[in-house]
Motif scaffolding. Structure first.
Motif, PDB file in Angstrom:
ATOM      1  N   THR A 410       0.726  -0.934   0.096  1.00 56.10           N
ATOM      2  CA  THR A 410      -0.247   0.002   0.016  1.00 56.10           C
ATOM      3  C   THR A 410       1.009   1.119  -0.498  1.00 56.10           C
ATOM      4  O   THR A 410       2.384   1.098   0.727  1.00 56.10           O
ATOM      5  CB  THR A 410      -1.128   0.175   1.168  1.00 56.10           C
ATOM      6  N   ILE A 411       0.361   1.911  -1.132  1.00 58.13           N
ATOM      7  CA  ILE A 411       1.618   3.193  -1.444  1.00 58.13           C
ATOM      8  C   ILE A 411       0.563   4.324  -1.302  1.00 58.13           C
ATOM      9  O   ILE A 411      -0.449   4.165  -1.886  1.00 58.13           O
ATOM     10  CB  ILE A 411       2.319   3.231  -2.622  1.00 58.13           C
ATOM     11  N   CYS A 412       0.876   5.126  -0.209  1.00 48.36           N
ATOM     12  CA  CYS A 412       0.327   6.330   0.893  1.00 48.36           C
ATOM     13  C   CYS A 412       1.410   7.307  -0.008  1.00 48.36           C
ATOM     14  O   CYS A 412       1.976   8.162   0.445  1.00 48.36           O
ATOM     15  CB  CYS A 412      -0.352   6.584   1.991  1.00 48.36           C
ATOM     16  N   PRO A 413       0.974   8.559  -1.151  1.00 45.39           N
ATOM     17  CA  PRO A 413       1.582   9.831  -1.239  1.00 45.39           C
ATOM     18  C   PRO A 413       1.531  11.152  -0.234  1.00 45.39           C
ATOM     19  O   PRO A 413       0.411  10.552  -0.083  1.00 45.39           O
ATOM     20  CB  PRO A 413       1.269   9.949  -2.574  1.00 45.39           C
ATOM     21  N   VAL A 414       2.714  11.739  -0.337  1.00 45.32           N
ATOM     22  CA  VAL A 414       2.251  12.225   1.388  1.00 45.32           C
ATOM     23  C   VAL A 414       1.059  13.405   0.561  1.00 45.32           C
ATOM     24  O   VAL A 414       0.629  13.804   0.882  1.00 45.32           O
ATOM     25  CB  VAL A 414       3.004  12.909   1.368  1.00 45.32           C
ATOM     26  N   VAL A 415       1.853  13.587  -0.797  1.00 48.46           N
ATOM     27  CA  VAL A 415       1.055  15.158  -1.461  1.00 48.46           C
ATOM     28  C   VAL A 415      -0.858  14.749  -1.980  1.00 48.46           C
ATOM     29  O   VAL A 415      -0.409  13.528  -1.764  1.00 48.46           O
ATOM     30  CB  VAL A 415       1.162  14.965  -2.532  1.00 48.46           C
ATOM     31  N   LYS A 416      -1.169  15.087  -0.914  1.00 48.85           N
ATOM     32  CA  LYS A 416      -3.053  14.864  -0.984  1.00 48.85           C
ATOM     33  C   LYS A 416      -3.659  15.512  -2.075  1.00 48.85           C
ATOM     34  O   LYS A 416      -4.893  15.203  -2.250  1.00 48.85           O
ATOM     35  CB  LYS A 416      -3.291  15.239   0.447  1.00 48.85           C
ATOM     36  N   PHE A 466     -19.672  16.318  12.491  1.00 54.95           N
ATOM     37  CA  PHE A 466     -19.940  15.078  11.228  1.00 54.95           C
ATOM     38  C   PHE A 466     -19.669  15.676   9.935  1.00 54.95           C
ATOM     39  O   PHE A 466     -19.909  16.967   9.068  1.00 54.95           O
ATOM     40  CB  PHE A 466     -21.304  14.999  11.525  1.00 54.95           C
ATOM     41  N   VAL A 467     -19.367  14.665   8.966  1.00 53.69           N
ATOM     42  CA  VAL A 467     -19.637  15.044   7.345  1.00 53.69           C
ATOM     43  C   VAL A 467     -20.468  13.650   6.817  1.00 53.69           C
ATOM     44  O   VAL A 467     -20.704  13.041   7.126  1.00 53.69           O
ATOM     45  CB  VAL A 467     -17.759  15.008   6.955  1.00 53.69           C
ATOM     46  N   ASN A 468     -20.494  14.054   5.556  1.00 55.00           N
ATOM     47  CA  ASN A 468     -21.155  13.265   5.153  1.00 55.00           C
ATOM     48  C   ASN A 468     -20.568  12.039   3.569  1.00 55.00           C
ATOM     49  O   ASN A 468     -19.049  12.506   3.936  1.00 55.00           O
ATOM     50  CB  ASN A 468     -22.496  14.056   4.152  1.00 55.00           C
ATOM     51  N   ASP A 469     -21.446  11.725   2.995  1.00 56.46           N
ATOM     52  CA  ASP A 469     -19.681  10.677   1.490  1.00 56.46           C
ATOM     53  C   ASP A 469     -20.030  11.734   1.040  1.00 56.46           C
ATOM     54  O   ASP A 469     -18.045  11.039   0.158  1.00 56.46           O
ATOM     55  CB  ASP A 469     -21.203   9.470   1.271  1.00 56.46           C
ATOM     56  N   THR A 470     -20.075  13.009   0.545  1.00 60.93           N
ATOM     57  CA  THR A 470     -20.003  13.626  -0.556  1.00 60.93           C
ATOM     58  C   THR A 470     -18.664  14.038  -0.397  1.00 60.93           C
ATOM     59  O   THR A 470     -17.245  14.526  -1.476  1.00 60.93           O
ATOM     60  CB  THR A 470     -20.808  14.839  -0.574  1.00 60.93           C
ATOM     61  N   ALA A 471     -18.085  14.410   1.239  1.00 64.41           N
ATOM     62  CA  ALA A 471     -16.241  14.893   1.810  1.00 64.41           C
ATOM     63  C   ALA A 471     -15.886  13.981   1.651  1.00 64.41           C
ATOM     64  O   ALA A 471     -14.720  14.230   1.015  1.00 64.41           O
ATOM     65  CB  ALA A 471     -17.105  14.761   3.342  1.00 64.41           C
ATOM     66  N   VAL A 472     -16.038  12.519   1.498  1.00 62.61           N
ATOM     67  CA  VAL A 472     -15.006  11.191   1.602  1.00 62.61           C
ATOM     68  C   VAL A 472     -15.216  11.166  -0.238  1.00 62.61           C
ATOM     69  O   VAL A 472     -13.568  11.187  -0.412  1.00 62.61           O
ATOM     70  CB  VAL A 472     -15.447   9.706   2.177  1.00 62.61           C
ATOM     71  N   ALA A 473     -16.309  11.529  -0.233  1.00 63.95           N
ATOM     72  CA  ALA A 473     -15.682  11.326  -2.387  1.00 63.95           C
ATOM     73  C   ALA A 473     -14.642  12.493  -3.264  1.00 63.95           C
ATOM     74  O   ALA A 473     -14.440  12.066  -3.467  1.00 63.95           O
ATOM     75  CB  ALA A 473     -17.487  11.130  -3.201  1.00 63.95           C
ATOM     76  N   MET A 474     -14.651  13.513  -2.424  1.00 70.33           N
ATOM     77  CA  MET A 474     -13.980  14.194  -2.689  1.00 70.33           C
ATOM     78  C   MET A 474     -12.617  14.169  -2.111  1.00 70.33           C
ATOM     79  O   MET A 474     -11.221  15.227  -3.017  1.00 70.33           O
ATOM     80  CB  MET A 474     -14.396  15.740  -2.157  1.00 70.33           C
ATOM     81  N   LEU A 475     -12.237  13.660  -1.518  1.00 67.19           N
ATOM     82  CA  LEU A 475     -10.625  13.528  -1.531  1.00 67.19           C
ATOM     83  C   LEU A 475     -10.560  13.164  -2.829  1.00 67.19           C
ATOM     84  O   LEU A 475      -9.138  13.079  -3.180  1.00 67.19           O
ATOM     85  CB  LEU A 475     -10.601  12.193  -0.350  1.00 67.19           C
ATOM     86  N   LEU A 476     -11.244  11.943  -3.256  1.00 64.14           N
ATOM     87  CA  LEU A 476     -10.843  10.895  -4.392  1.00 64.14           C
ATOM     88  C   LEU A 476     -10.402  12.168  -6.025  1.00 64.14           C
ATOM     89  O   LEU A 476      -9.550  12.005  -6.366  1.00 64.14           O
ATOM     90  CB  LEU A 476     -11.551  10.221  -4.834  1.00 64.14           C
ATOM     91  N   ASN A 477     -11.462  13.317  -5.247  1.00 58.77           N
ATOM     92  CA  ASN A 477     -11.987  13.687  -6.767  1.00 58.77           C
ATOM     93  C   ASN A 477     -10.570  15.016  -6.146  1.00 58.77           C
ATOM     94  O   ASN A 477      -9.642  15.137  -7.849  1.00 58.77           O
ATOM     95  CB  ASN A 477     -12.645  15.445  -6.998  1.00 58.77           C
ATOM     96  N   VAL A 478      -9.618  15.330  -5.489  1.00 57.03           N
ATOM     97  CA  VAL A 478      -8.526  15.994  -5.862  1.00 57.03           C
ATOM     98  C   VAL A 478      -7.161  15.278  -5.676  1.00 57.03           C
ATOM     99  O   VAL A 478      -6.369  16.051  -5.978  1.00 57.03           O
ATOM    100  CB  VAL A 478      -8.429  17.370  -4.450  1.00 57.03           C
ATOM    101  N   PHE A 479      -7.121  14.157  -5.238  1.00 58.92           N
ATOM    102  CA  PHE A 479      -5.779  13.021  -4.944  1.00 58.92           C
ATOM    103  C   PHE A 479      -5.445  13.293  -6.793  1.00 58.92           C
ATOM    104  O   PHE A 479      -5.917  12.750  -7.578  1.00 58.92           O
ATOM    105  CB  PHE A 479      -6.670  11.938  -4.668  1.00 58.92           C
ATOM    106  N   THR A 508      -7.735   4.960   3.919  1.00 57.03           N
ATOM    107  CA  THR A 508      -7.031   4.628   4.986  1.00 57.03           C
ATOM    108  C   THR A 508      -6.811   5.492   6.171  1.00 57.03           C
ATOM    109  O   THR A 508      -7.743   7.135   5.629  1.00 57.03           O
ATOM    110  CB  THR A 508      -5.230   4.416   4.899  1.00 57.03           C
ATOM    111  N   SER A 509      -6.500   5.606   7.885  1.00 58.40           N
ATOM    112  CA  SER A 509      -6.234   7.556   8.133  1.00 58.40           C
ATOM    113  C   SER A 509      -5.331   8.055   7.306  1.00 58.40           C
ATOM    114  O   SER A 509      -5.316   9.588   7.474  1.00 58.40           O
ATOM    115  CB  SER A 509      -5.443   6.624   8.978  1.00 58.40           C
ATOM    116  N   GLU A 510      -4.665   7.806   6.258  1.00 57.03           N
ATOM    117  CA  GLU A 510      -3.361   9.633   5.495  1.00 57.03           C
ATOM    118  C   GLU A 510      -4.496   9.789   4.278  1.00 57.03           C
ATOM    119  O   GLU A 510      -3.946  10.094   3.253  1.00 57.03           O
ATOM    120  CB  GLU A 510      -2.389   8.014   5.341  1.00 57.03           C
ATOM    121  N   GLY A 511      -6.029   9.146   4.616  1.00 59.75           N
ATOM    122  CA  GLY A 511      -6.481  10.014   3.240  1.00 59.75           C
ATOM    123  C   GLY A 511      -6.915   8.427   1.740  1.00 59.75           C
ATOM    124  O   GLY A 511      -6.785   7.235   2.660  1.00 59.75           O
ATOM    125  N   ILE A 512      -6.008   8.633   1.292  1.00 61.07           N
ATOM    126  CA  ILE A 512      -6.640   7.912  -0.294  1.00 61.07           C
ATOM    127  C   ILE A 512      -5.535   6.986  -0.763  1.00 61.07           C
ATOM    128  O   ILE A 512      -4.320   8.196  -0.620  1.00 61.07           O
ATOM    129  CB  ILE A 512      -6.570   7.940  -1.360  1.00 61.07           C
TER     130      ILE A 512
END
Length: 849
Positions: A410-416, A466-479, A508-512
């Protein structure tokens, strides 16, 4: 003269996430390298008999509380004891010393081999540090150290053995002239000091010694000191007479530490530049010259929550000797202790006629004594059978690496975030200055606030619980993409693969992060749609493999998770040219440390980023793997899990995970505890469909609940290890990669005009492979099974009183059936059925007639 690395007042010490006072937590110790800073070492007066020989200002300050060298911490003791201990593996549960400062004026290129930075040694708190066993902390770098403890204890059966027989000393068995506490390291240091004093008539300043040997060697004696140490070690290794005089056996309860280190460049000056250019922001010093200052960062933590302890046990004790002797003599000649006493009796006392009453008393006492001895030994055997049913030992033969899965990578880029989509640094500075963000940036800011480690403005997080699924999906949009320039090459066993097909997204706890060779989410968790975001990437389902039984086919390519049959780089995983754009670098979100975090884990488990190593930018990292496999003997399947101390996968059902492993169990228990405490869960934690997702305002609660769970509640879940477990130990090799020169050489040779702007990129290379073709597994076996228990009891009873199961049945027969038959046949007066009594009575009756 000792340089102080906090002259700027910026150095911080954190222990289990809590900031400590620098001056109180770090002491000064004397070593062969001069004076060094020490954390968690006992004070000199608890280690040395003559601690006054050292200046009081140069001593560790904390005193031990409710701890001893052999017994450790008492049951129920709090975590405030000293030496300090932790209950939490990973980065959050260890020691972090941040902003260790060195100025250019401190650098010296003659005294210390011209190598700059720091030497670090991990050692037992009751021992002086040996700088011969150090690793280095370079300037302007962050070093992460994962610890694996190696502990050896002794069983109570060996307490009465002599030290030479048990091959170790208890702390109170061996007196040292200079040290209050016996350890093998302290003993060896004292012997070296004595030998050096005998040869040089002085000792180095860093050796402990009594008052009469306080003569300190000067520079003229440096060569004598060095030669004396080498000569002593040569004598010690050759087992000469001098070695026998020292006799430095290990401590019966000993503890050492194995380490795995990784390091990366630390761009701290970029953070300084960013924050200093913000008008009105006075968070850090502005009088620091980045061109003349150097900072380093050290993090030390336990890699795993639990570890396996080695125990010195009796290989062949007194009970085993009596048991075997009784079995052999009973088998061949039917001999027992009672038989021996009977022979002695007939050869001695029987010659003289004893009265009938005395005869009975003597035999009663003999039988009572022998029966008592046999009962005591039988009880010891029973206690051994109950308390020590299982032992973990090495297998009798080696296994091929083709029998186990290659680890999931599992590889997690530091740049998010992709700066063209969202610039976190710009948004952070606007938030600090009170500038309003556009709607998209506001939503992206809210999402990245879930994973960025920098302190956020309180006003921005207090109400965002609290956040919803949209906020979580945004992590993928900017990744950002792992191969944004389409130049990366993924190789598996020498074959080129498509990264888009073999890398899957993982929360993961580091994001995507990107995962290779990990099972599909549907094969790991029961509600994968609540834990992942659907993408067009290909999923890989389990084929011809199970967690308990392994692979069911010999076809290497017709199974998943993937495996290899070749050791070395040719048979492993190579990801060439992970790319990061220069403009995407962010120095605020993730501690200003650039590159990638990488975790190797079991394919059937979710990655735990607390156990990562780093791949710096413009570097090549080679990772050699040594698998640690623990299997189980079929004879243990009928044991209760508490006795065998492990679960088979079908024995314990989990709520969120399909298969039981200890890691999955601990993650599920943490989720349940966090939900009860905070009323929500992190987006990366296993959960049900209707479970609320914690927002930035609940991040402190998430962190505190993890600490409280590991500190107080983890034992309530009873997460035993899996009976069949697989882990991976690693050895890292990191080297700078001057790939720009390679590109220029390729341009010159191929005469191609590369249009890509390579000077605006950072590349990194990762190679992972098994070090050896075979490995030696461990196996849980019966240490003392039911057959051994019966065999020992039979031998003991046969040796002492000559009894067997047949004899026991015979006793029951004479006390029940035989008695009943005699009473029925002869009447109450003849219950014994003795023929002489019956015949005598019949004759008397005939005379009367």
């Amino acid at each position: 003269m000792l340089p102080y690395f906090d002259v700027l007042g910026m150095t911080t010490v954190k222990w289990i996430g809590k900031s400590l006072n620098l001056n109180e937590s770090l002491g000064i110790s004397v070593t062969s390298e001069g004076f060094c800073y020490t954390f968690n070492m006992l004070p000199y007066e608890e280690i040395l008999r003559y601690s006054d020989n050292f200046n009081n200002s140069m001593k560790p300050k904390n005193k031990s509380r409710k701890w001893s060298l052999e017994e450790g911490y008492p049951p129920g003791e709090t975590f405030d004891a000293f030496p300090r201990r932790t209950f939490m593996p990973g980065l959050d549960g260890g020691l972090t010393i941040d902003n260790i400062y060195v100025n250019n004026s401190h650098l010296d290129y003659l005294c210390g081999e011209s190598l700059q930075g720091f030497k670090v040694a991990l050692h037992h708190p009751s021992e002086f540090p040996s700088m011969d066993r150090h690793f280095r902390l370079p300037l302007n770098q962050a070093v992460v150290v994962a610890i694996k403890p190696q502990m050896i204890t002794v069983s109570p059966q060996l307490w009465n053995y002599s030290p030479k027989d048990r091959r170790c000393y208890f702390a109170n068995e061996r007196y040292l002239e200079s040290y209050k506490m016996y350890t093998q390291q302290n003993c060896l240091q004292e012997c070296v000091a004595n030998y050096t004093f005998a040869q040089c008539k002085c000792i180095p300043f860093y050796y402990a010694s009594p008052e009469e040997k306080i003569t300190i060697c000067g520079p003229a004696n440096n060569e004598c000191v060095r030669q004396s140490k080498l000569k002593y070690l040569e004598i010690e290794s050759s087992n000469g007479k001098e070695s026998e005089q020292c006799d430095c056996l290990p401590l019966c309860t000993s503890l050492s530490y194995e380490v795995e280190t990784s390091q990366t460049d630390w761009s701290w000056h970029n953070v300084l530049n960013i924050l200093n250019h913000v008008k009105g922001l006075n968070r850090i010093r502005t009088d620091l010259d980045p061109k003349r200052a150097h900072f380093s960062k050290l993090t030390v933590y336990y890699k795993d929550l639990q570890f396996m302890t080695c125990v010195r046990n009796e290989l062949y004790g007194l009970v085993d000797f009596f048991s075997n002797m009784g079995g052999l003599t009973g088998l061949f000649i039917g001999f027992s202790v009672v038989s021996a006493i009977e022979i002695v009796y007939f050869c001695t006392l029987r010659i003289w006629v004893l009265q009938q009453f005395s005869f009975r008393i003597v035999w009663f006492l003999i039988i009572l004594t022998v029966a008592t001895c046999s009962t005591i030994l039988v009880l010891k055997t029973y206690r051994k059978w109950v308390t020590s049913p299982v032992i973990v030992s090495f297998a009798t033969s080696e296994n091929s690496i083709s029998e186990i899965p290659f680890p999931a990578v599992t590889i997690c880029p530091v740049v998010k975030s992709n700066v063209e989509t969202f610039n976190f640094t710009d948004a952070y500075l606007k938030k600090i200055l009170g500038t309003e963000l556009p709607p998209f940036d506001e939503e992206a800011w809210r999402s990245l606030s879930l994973i960025c480690s920098i302190d956020l403005p309180a006003s921005e997080t207090d109400d965002d619980l609290f956040v919803n699924d949209t906020a979580v999906a945004m992590l993928l949009n900017v990744f950002p993409e792992l191969d944004s320039e389409n130049i990366s090459e993924l190789k598996w066993r020498g074959k080129i693969l498509d990264p888009n097909e073999y890398f899957s997204y993982t929360f993961t706890s580091e994001g995507i992060c990107y995962s290779f060779n990990m099972l599909d989410a549907g094969d790991i968790i029961k509600n994968p749609e609540e834990y992942t975001i659907p993408t067009d990437r290909k999923s890989h389902n389990v084929r011809e493999w199970s967690l308990d039984k392994g692979y069911s086919t010999s076809d290497i390519d017709d199974s998943y998770p993937m495996r290899t049959f070749v050791s070395g780089a040719l048979g492993g995983f190579v990801f060439d040219a992970m790319t990061t754009k220069r403009k995407d670098l962010d120095y605020l979100c993730q501690e200003s440390l650039q590159g990638y975090k990488v975790v190797l884990h079991h394919p059937a488990e979710w990655p735990n980023l607390d156990r990562h190593f780093r791949v710096p930018l413009n570097s090549a990292v080679d990772v050699g793997i040594k698998p640690r496999v623990t299997g189980v003997s079929p004879t243990l399947r009928d044991y209760d899990p508490k006795r065998r101390k492990c679960y088979f996968t079908e024995e314990r059902q989990l709520t969120y995970f399909r298969k039981y492993t200890q890691t999955n169990c601990l993650q599920e228990c943490l989720s349940n505890y966090t939900l009860r405490t905070c009323g929500c869960l992190g987006f990366y934690m296993p959960k049900d469909r209707d479970t609320p997702i914690c927002g930035p305002g609940n991040l402190p609660c998430l962190y505190q609940s993890k600490i409280d769970y590991l500190k107080h509640d983890q034992e309530a879940c009873f997460c035993l290890p899996s009976c069949t477990s697989l882990e991976y130990d690693i050895e890292l090799s990191i080297i700078d990669w001057d790939w720009h020169r390679a590109i220029n050489a390729m341009r010159a040779v191929s005469h191609k005009n590369y249009t890509m702007e390579f000077e605006k990129l950072y590349l990194a290379r990762l190679s992972i492979f098994f070090k050896d073709m075979q490995f030696l597994a461990s196996e849980r076996n019966e240490l003392y099974g039911f057959v051994d228990f019966l065999s020992s009891i039979g031998g003991l009873l046969g040796l002492f009183i000559g009894i067997s199961i047949t004899s026991f049945i015979e006793v029951i027969y004479f006390c029940t059936l035989r008695l009943w038959c005699n009473l029925k046949k002869y009447g109450p007066g003849y219950w014994s059925g003795e023929p002489d009594l019956v015949d005598e009575d019949e004759q008397n009756g005939a005379k009367v007639l």
